[in-house]
Design a protein around this motif. Structure first.
Motif, PDB file in Angstrom:
ATOM      1  N   VAL A   1      -0.749  -3.279  66.752  1.00 34.61           N
ATOM      2  CA  VAL A   1      -1.588  -3.726  65.865  1.00 34.61           C
ATOM      3  C   VAL A   1      -1.281  -3.576  64.841  1.00 34.61           C
ATOM      4  O   VAL A   1      -1.239  -4.141  63.673  1.00 34.61           O
ATOM      5  CB  VAL A   1      -3.218  -3.884  66.479  1.00 34.61           C
ATOM      6  CG1 VAL A   1      -4.044  -4.159  65.187  1.00 34.61           C
ATOM      7  CG2 VAL A   1      -3.549  -4.873  67.560  1.00 34.61           C
ATOM      8  N   PHE A   2      -1.142  -2.161  64.440  1.00 30.97           N
ATOM      9  CA  PHE A   2      -0.896  -1.507  63.090  1.00 30.97           C
ATOM     10  C   PHE A   2       0.468  -2.007  62.532  1.00 30.97           C
ATOM     11  O   PHE A   2       0.716  -1.912  61.335  1.00 30.97           O
ATOM     12  CB  PHE A   2      -0.964  -0.148  63.058  1.00 30.97           C
ATOM     13  CG  PHE A   2      -2.244   0.659  63.809  1.00 30.97           C
ATOM     14  CD1 PHE A   2      -3.361   0.231  62.691  1.00 30.97           C
ATOM     15  CD2 PHE A   2      -2.353   1.598  64.810  1.00 30.97           C
ATOM     16  CE1 PHE A   2      -4.696   0.729  62.983  1.00 30.97           C
ATOM     17  CE2 PHE A   2      -3.546   1.770  65.105  1.00 30.97           C
ATOM     18  CZ  PHE A   2      -4.923   1.425  64.197  1.00 30.97           C
ATOM     19  N   MET A   3       1.218  -2.534  63.270  1.00 32.52           N
ATOM     20  CA  MET A   3       2.631  -3.270  62.888  1.00 32.52           C
ATOM     21  C   MET A   3       2.439  -4.518  62.120  1.00 32.52           C
ATOM     22  O   MET A   3       3.273  -4.734  61.287  1.00 32.52           O
ATOM     23  CB  MET A   3       3.420  -3.359  63.915  1.00 32.52           C
ATOM     24  CG  MET A   3       3.890  -2.021  64.854  1.00 32.52           C
ATOM     25  SD  MET A   3       5.204  -2.126  66.004  1.00 32.52           S
ATOM     26  CE  MET A   3       6.499  -2.647  65.064  1.00 32.52           C
TER      27      MET A   3
ATOM     28  N   ALA B   1       5.012   1.945  60.476  1.00 35.18           N
ATOM     29  CA  ALA B   1       5.864   3.056  61.213  1.00 35.18           C
ATOM     30  C   ALA B   1       5.114   3.755  62.256  1.00 35.18           C
ATOM     31  O   ALA B   1       5.385   3.999  63.413  1.00 35.18           O
ATOM     32  CB  ALA B   1       6.454   3.878  60.067  1.00 35.18           C
ATOM     33  N   LEU B   2       3.886   4.138  61.749  1.00 36.43           N
ATOM     34  CA  LEU B   2       2.656   4.908  62.739  1.00 36.43           C
ATOM     35  C   LEU B   2       2.510   3.836  63.737  1.00 36.43           C
ATOM     36  O   LEU B   2       2.537   4.634  64.914  1.00 36.43           O
ATOM     37  CB  LEU B   2       1.407   4.844  61.934  1.00 36.43           C
ATOM     38  CG  LEU B   2       0.517   5.705  62.781  1.00 36.43           C
ATOM     39  CD1 LEU B   2       0.857   7.066  63.057  1.00 36.43           C
ATOM     40  CD2 LEU B   2      -0.869   5.791  61.926  1.00 36.43           C
ATOM     41  N   GLY B   3       2.109   2.737  63.607  1.00 42.20           N
ATOM     42  CA  GLY B   3       1.983   1.827  65.013  1.00 42.20           C
ATOM     43  C   GLY B   3       2.899   1.618  65.891  1.00 42.20           C
ATOM     44  O   GLY B   3       2.895   2.012  67.120  1.00 42.20           O
ATOM     45  N   GLY B   4       4.310   1.318  65.331  1.00 42.04           N
ATOM     46  CA  GLY B   4       5.272   1.310  66.388  1.00 42.04           C
ATOM     47  C   GLY B   4       5.716   2.615  67.023  1.00 42.04           C
ATOM     48  O   GLY B   4       6.313   2.528  67.907  1.00 42.04           O
ATOM     49  N   LEU B   5       5.663   3.791  66.352  1.00 42.67           N
ATOM     50  CA  LEU B   5       6.259   4.959  66.763  1.00 42.67           C
ATOM     51  C   LEU B   5       5.174   5.567  67.769  1.00 42.67           C
ATOM     52  O   LEU B   5       5.496   6.180  68.745  1.00 42.67           O
ATOM     53  CB  LEU B   5       6.542   5.959  65.664  1.00 42.67           C
ATOM     54  CG  LEU B   5       7.668   5.887  64.621  1.00 42.67           C
ATOM     55  CD1 LEU B   5       7.565   6.655  63.460  1.00 42.67           C
ATOM     56  CD2 LEU B   5       8.985   6.126  65.270  1.00 42.67           C
ATOM     57  N   VAL B   6       3.933   5.386  67.389  1.00 47.62           N
ATOM     58  CA  VAL B   6       2.886   5.914  68.582  1.00 47.62           C
ATOM     59  C   VAL B   6       3.197   5.051  69.829  1.00 47.62           C
ATOM     60  O   VAL B   6       3.063   5.503  70.831  1.00 47.62           O
ATOM     61  CB  VAL B   6       1.552   5.778  68.050  1.00 47.62           C
ATOM     62  CG1 VAL B   6       0.411   6.230  69.147  1.00 47.62           C
ATOM     63  CG2 VAL B   6       1.325   6.772  66.893  1.00 47.62           C
ATOM     64  N   SER B   7       3.411   3.651  69.539  1.00 43.20           N
ATOM     65  CA  SER B   7       3.407   2.610  70.786  1.00 43.20           C
ATOM     66  C   SER B   7       4.430   3.041  71.599  1.00 43.20           C
ATOM     67  O   SER B   7       4.448   3.215  72.896  1.00 43.20           O
ATOM     68  CB  SER B   7       3.420   1.180  70.255  1.00 43.20           C
ATOM     69  OG  SER B   7       2.362   0.982  69.673  1.00 43.20           O
ATOM     70  N   ALA B   8       5.692   3.216  71.040  1.00 45.39           N
ATOM     71  CA  ALA B   8       6.927   3.624  71.791  1.00 45.39           C
ATOM     72  C   ALA B   8       6.869   5.052  72.317  1.00 45.39           C
ATOM     73  O   ALA B   8       7.396   5.117  73.600  1.00 45.39           O
ATOM     74  CB  ALA B   8       8.215   3.707  70.727  1.00 45.39           C
ATOM     75  N   THR B   9       6.254   6.025  71.570  1.00 50.21           N
ATOM     76  CA  THR B   9       6.074   7.090  72.211  1.00 50.21           C
ATOM     77  C   THR B   9       5.018   7.348  73.515  1.00 50.21           C
ATOM     78  O   THR B   9       5.479   7.876  74.471  1.00 50.21           O
ATOM     79  CB  THR B   9       5.244   8.066  71.185  1.00 50.21           C
ATOM     80  OG1 THR B   9       6.168   8.246  70.165  1.00 50.21           O
ATOM     81  CG2 THR B   9       5.346   9.620  71.560  1.00 50.21           C
ATOM     82  N   LEU B  10       4.052   6.483  73.184  1.00 46.77           N
ATOM     83  CA  LEU B  10       3.216   6.362  74.447  1.00 46.77           C
ATOM     84  C   LEU B  10       3.710   5.767  75.577  1.00 46.77           C
ATOM     85  O   LEU B  10       3.491   6.174  76.864  1.00 46.77           O
ATOM     86  CB  LEU B  10       1.691   5.724  74.288  1.00 46.77           C
ATOM     87  CG  LEU B  10       0.932   6.518  73.040  1.00 46.77           C
ATOM     88  CD1 LEU B  10      -0.226   5.709  72.765  1.00 46.77           C
ATOM     89  CD2 LEU B  10       0.397   7.647  73.885  1.00 46.77           C
ATOM     90  N   LEU B  11       4.609   4.709  75.526  1.00 46.32           N
ATOM     91  CA  LEU B  11       5.292   3.799  76.536  1.00 46.32           C
ATOM     92  C   LEU B  11       6.315   4.844  77.046  1.00 46.32           C
ATOM     93  O   LEU B  11       6.165   4.815  78.490  1.00 46.32           O
ATOM     94  CB  LEU B  11       5.895   2.725  75.947  1.00 46.32           C
ATOM     95  CG  LEU B  11       6.435   1.594  76.816  1.00 46.32           C
ATOM     96  CD1 LEU B  11       5.115   1.024  77.832  1.00 46.32           C
ATOM     97  CD2 LEU B  11       7.117   0.521  76.467  1.00 46.32           C
ATOM     98  N   PHE B  12       7.050   5.554  76.527  1.00 46.92           N
ATOM     99  CA  PHE B  12       7.836   6.593  77.031  1.00 46.92           C
ATOM    100  C   PHE B  12       7.145   7.611  77.717  1.00 46.92           C
ATOM    101  O   PHE B  12       7.682   8.305  78.745  1.00 46.92           O
ATOM    102  CB  PHE B  12       8.644   6.961  76.011  1.00 46.92           C
ATOM    103  CG  PHE B  12       9.993   7.787  76.257  1.00 46.92           C
ATOM    104  CD1 PHE B  12      10.873   7.217  77.099  1.00 46.92           C
ATOM    105  CD2 PHE B  12      10.029   9.340  76.301  1.00 46.92           C
ATOM    106  CE1 PHE B  12      12.196   7.961  77.620  1.00 46.92           C
ATOM    107  CE2 PHE B  12      10.759  10.046  76.948  1.00 46.92           C
ATOM    108  CZ  PHE B  12      12.184   9.351  77.334  1.00 46.92           C
ATOM    109  N   ALA B  13       6.075   8.060  77.181  1.00 46.22           N
ATOM    110  CA  ALA B  13       5.140   9.280  77.851  1.00 46.22           C
ATOM    111  C   ALA B  13       4.801   8.813  79.194  1.00 46.22           C
ATOM    112  O   ALA B  13       4.688   9.503  80.145  1.00 46.22           O
ATOM    113  CB  ALA B  13       4.034   9.287  77.135  1.00 46.22           C
ATOM    114  N   MET B  14       4.518   7.441  79.338  1.00 43.12           N
ATOM    115  CA  MET B  14       3.990   7.084  80.477  1.00 43.12           C
ATOM    116  C   MET B  14       5.183   6.967  81.645  1.00 43.12           C
ATOM    117  O   MET B  14       5.013   7.541  82.835  1.00 43.12           O
ATOM    118  CB  MET B  14       3.583   5.279  80.522  1.00 43.12           C
ATOM    119  CG  MET B  14       3.245   4.818  82.135  1.00 43.12           C
ATOM    120  SD  MET B  14       3.245   3.003  81.817  1.00 43.12           S
ATOM    121  CE  MET B  14       4.902   2.432  81.687  1.00 43.12           C
TER     122      MET B  14
END
Length: 804
Positions: free
Chosen positions: A733-735, A744-757
């Motif tokens: 949503v932040f994107m 950048a915050l929204g995109g990076l956290v989203s990508a990080t959490l998906l990869f963390a899963m």
């Protein structure tokens, strides 16, 4: 502590909640009303974030400058780049515009062509006097052309102040009252007065007016933040509610969850008001953040309630088990998430400290609200019907779980190789990350005011003030000819830097004094010689008389300190460091340190230095988060060996994110610096759930590792997938923001959490299988300090094992 978080404890909590439903709801309503009453204390930030500690030397120097010369960011500029301005009607309208603005209480004074004064020599009085540049109120075409020629050809003092020779641009300077520059009155003036007046002028005269200056930029930037808070909250509610409904296919479950997170948002605003914190570009993201983090709590609680109903149909028993079984797990996951945010409290930056305090408080608050509201509301409702429970039997996610299990069972080596390759590539990318201390980089690039910034950078070489303070270490030392020559040399040095504008100081006034002394001949716009100083400097020292002494703008009352103002382009930290590295040796050579003290300061420089400070503290903050969560893991499982197993799958996604930032050119800056601590605090939740389930399966399967890993994998993969999807789309949503840093915050956290899963579902079980001799034994995985999955589930697992 272990008793506090035991199964018996949560049984007691469940009884208290369910037996005191009305009282608890009244308490929640009371707290909500109280916090709602604190909204009046919320204030939006009207200045740039000061990222440095108050006692930092650079901050102290800046405060010393303000004490001597006052607020330096009070200048708004308007410019017109159109030859038709020098026609009688438009010329008069442009001057009238400045007069209209000058009449406002919020404006200290304006400097326009119509306000321009010329220095003239009055020998009988032994002084210079400022006389009007324009005599006629309604000049004709010939006179207007004469003014244009005199301005551009005979008044070099006003170059960079009133005009630019690059394309004959003319500007008006509006100096706001320094007392209101950092208050809401500035916003009211800019939004309600300045902008409408300028728009009317453009329409009436068919001229395009460019407007800029730090007060103007900050006002519109703050307005964008205000506008985006509502947008973020609405978008976060919409996205999370849609995903929630797709998972549960239940309107009432969705509405109950939305009620819970909306109250959480109200509390978040209330906490901001209660603590009297300003709403900044960082604290503005807390309310939607609470929605994104709160929805997974609702998913766990409602999903467990429906599972219990499906098993035995007893509502009271189901609600009691929801609190008992899910309370512990959600408490620990919310604690680790809050810990990731709480690490910012230990930085010396007020901005990050406030963000950490409010975020961590409200993450715990949303957990408490979820645990109280959901069981209580369901206790007053009918038991869910079969149509509400259909989603529990869906098999569409089975294909994803089967693929995960196949990878872990048959392709562990591939998982390790891919992880190693990603690690190496990420480390390479980390070395390419740049640091950005730009004040403007995060601002919306498509906004009109940003395009105006680009115009002023092209015409006047920047809008962000950079101040140089010269201390001569003796009273009246500034007006010594030797000091003036040194300052002139410094001005030449600064003007040679492409990123800086032509500086203005007392040197310009003294040069103008000499030009006036020689009847305005522009070839005499220079410092007086040693022979001339005796009869020119006395004129300059009394420039404008007692009531209009323009010297006080550039020289303090004692004559010991001089101010030199230049303007910076929108440059980053690395460029500014290069400029400083080039300038300081030369400055120290011009001004011997035993006789002079020279300092560079200004808000733009403070912000850049603050960014460097944050980067230096990033490692400390992230290390603290890792240490804190590692200690929680070690305490929970009573095993130091489990720290390695739990941290590796969560550190790898952070390194991959850092590598992506390097390769994609996303710089480290105050907004993106949050990514790592936020993502780590949230992603470790999956690890806690998986390892808790794995330990339980080991006991139920007589310590058979493979069977336990696959059983834990199938059991937890679905919940990990659900919560990760919610978090992925929630942070996405932040994107939609217009601020580059928030995007950048929204995109990076989203990508990080998906990869963390994926890391927790693939790498973590692969490590457990490969290290089974070292980890999978009763000595390492002995009874934990707390039961993440309660004892009752252990008993059920044991019964299953005996049946087999």
């Amino acid at each position: 502590m272990s008793k506090f978080l035991s199964f018996e404890f949560w049984n007691t909590v469940a009884r208290i909640i369910l037996r005191n439903r009305i009282l608890i709801l009244l308490i929640i309503v009371g707290i909500t009303i109280f916090l709602g009453s604190q909204w009046k204390n919320m204030k939006f930030s009207y200045t740039e974030a000061n990222l440095l500690p108050d006692d930092d030397e650079i901050n102290i120097q800046y405060q010393q400058f303000l004490d001597k010369f006052g607020e330096e960011g009070n200048l708004i500029v308007m410019a017109v780049n159109d030859p038709s301005l020098f026609t009688p009607k438009k010329f008069a309208a442009w001057n009238e515009l400045a007069k209209k603005l000058d009449a406002y209480d919020e404006v200290e004074f304006t400097v326009s062509i119509g306000d321009l004064k010329k220095l003239e020599k009055f020998e009988e009085e032994g002084r210079f006097r400022m006389v009007p540049f324009i005599d006629e109120t309604q000049p004709d075409s010939l006179e207007v052309e004469g003014y244009r020629e005199e301005l551009f050809e005979r008044l070099p003092f006003y170059e960079g102040l009133i005009y630019s020779k690059k394309s004959n641009t003319v500007q008006t300077a509006i100096y706001l009252d320094k007392e209101i520059v950092n208050t809401e009155l500035r916003r009211d003036f800019v939004v309600n007065d300045l902008i409408p007046i300028v728009e009317d002028f453009e329409a009436d005269n068919d001229l395009n007016v460019y407007v800029s200056g730090m007060p103007y930029i900050r006002t519109l930037n703050s307005q964008n933040i205000i506008d985006e808070i509502g947008l973020f909250i609405g978008a976060a509610l919409l996205v999370t509610s849609l995903i929630f409904f797709l998972f549960f296919r239940s309107f009432r479950a969705t509405v109950i969850s939305m009620i819970t997170v909306v109250i959480g948002v109200m509390w978040a605003f209330g906490v901001l008001g209660l603590l009297h914190y300003e709403i900044t570009v960082l604290t503005a993201i807390i309310p939607p953040l609470i929605i994104v983090i709160g929805i997974p709590n609702c998913i766990f609680l409602i999903n467990k309630y429906q599972q219990e109903i499906q098993k035995h149909g007893n509502q009271a028993k189901s609600l009691q088990r929801v609190i008992t079984k899910v309370g512990n797990a959600t408490l620990m996951t919310n604690l680790t998430t809050a810990s990731g945010f709480a690490t910012f409290i230990f930085t010396q930056s007020t901005l990050l400290k406030e963000f950490g305090i409010v975020a961590s408080i409200n993450i715990i608050a949303i957990f408490v609200l979820s645990l109280l509201i959901i069981p209580i509301i369901y206790s007053y409702m009918e038991i869910p019907k079969d149509k509400h429970l259909k989603h529990l039997n869906k098999r569409w996610i089975g294909g994803f779980v089967d693929w995960i299990e196949r990878m872990v069972r048959h392709h562990r080596i591939s998982v390790f190789i891919i992880s190693l390759v990603l690690l190496i590539i990420s480390i390479i990318g980390l070395y390419t990350i740049r640091i950005s201390g730009s004040l403007l980089e995060d601002m919306p690039k498509n906004a009109g005011f940003f395009k105006d910034v680009e115009f002023f950078e092209e015409e006047f070489d920047g809008v962000m003030p950079l101040e140089v303070l010269v201390d001569t270490k003796r009273e009246k030392g500034v007006m010594k000819l030797s000091t003036l020559k040194k300052m002139d040399e410094l001005q030449t040095l600064l003007a040679e830097e492409d990123e800086l504008s032509k500086p203005v100081s007392v040197v310009n006034l003294v040069k103008y004094s000499k030009q006036a002394y020689y009847n305005g001949n522009p070839k005499y716009y220079q410092l007086p010689t040693s022979q001339e100083q005796n009869f020119i400097l006395p004129y300059a020292k009394d420039l404008g008389g007692e009531d209009n002494n323009i010297l006080k703008t550039y020289v303090d009352s004692t004559g010991q300190y001089a101010r030199m103002t230049t303007f910076m382009k929108d440059i980053g930290t690395e460029q500014m460091e290069r400029i400083e590295e080039n300038l300081w040796p030369k400055i120290n050579k011009i001004f011997p340190e035993d006789r002079y003290d020279v300092q560079m300061t200004g808000k733009a420089l403070i912000f850049q230095k603050g960014t460097n400070y944050l980067v230096n503290n990033l490692v400390i903050s992230l290390s603290l988060a890792i240490l804190l969560i590692a200690l929680i893991m070690a305490w929970m499982f009573k095993s130091w060996k489990m720290i390695l197993v739990s941290l590796v799958p969560n550190l790898l996604p952070l390194l991959v994110t850092g590598g992506l930032m390097g390769f994609l050119g996303v710089p480290i800056k105050p907004s993106t610096i949050l990514v790592f601590s936020i993502a780590f605090g949230i992603s470790v939740d999956d690890t806690i759930h998986f390892l808790a389930k794995y330990r339980q399966e080991l006991k139920a399967n007589n310590w058979k590792v493979k069977r336990s890993v696959y059983a834990a994998l199938r059991e937890t993969a679905v919940s990990m997938f659900y919560t990760s999807i919610v978090l992925f789309f929630g942070f996405s949503v932040f994107m939609i923001s217009s601020f580059g840093g928030t995007v950048a915050l929204g995109g990076l956290v989203s990508a990080t959490l998906l990869f963390a899963m994926l890391s927790n579902l693939l790498l973590l079980p692969s490590m457990l299988l490969s290290l089974q001799k070292e980890i999978a034994n009763q000595e390492v995985l002995k009874e934990p300090a707390i039961d993440i999955i309660p004892e009752e589930d252990d008993i059920l697992q044991e019964k299953k094992r005996k049946k087999k």
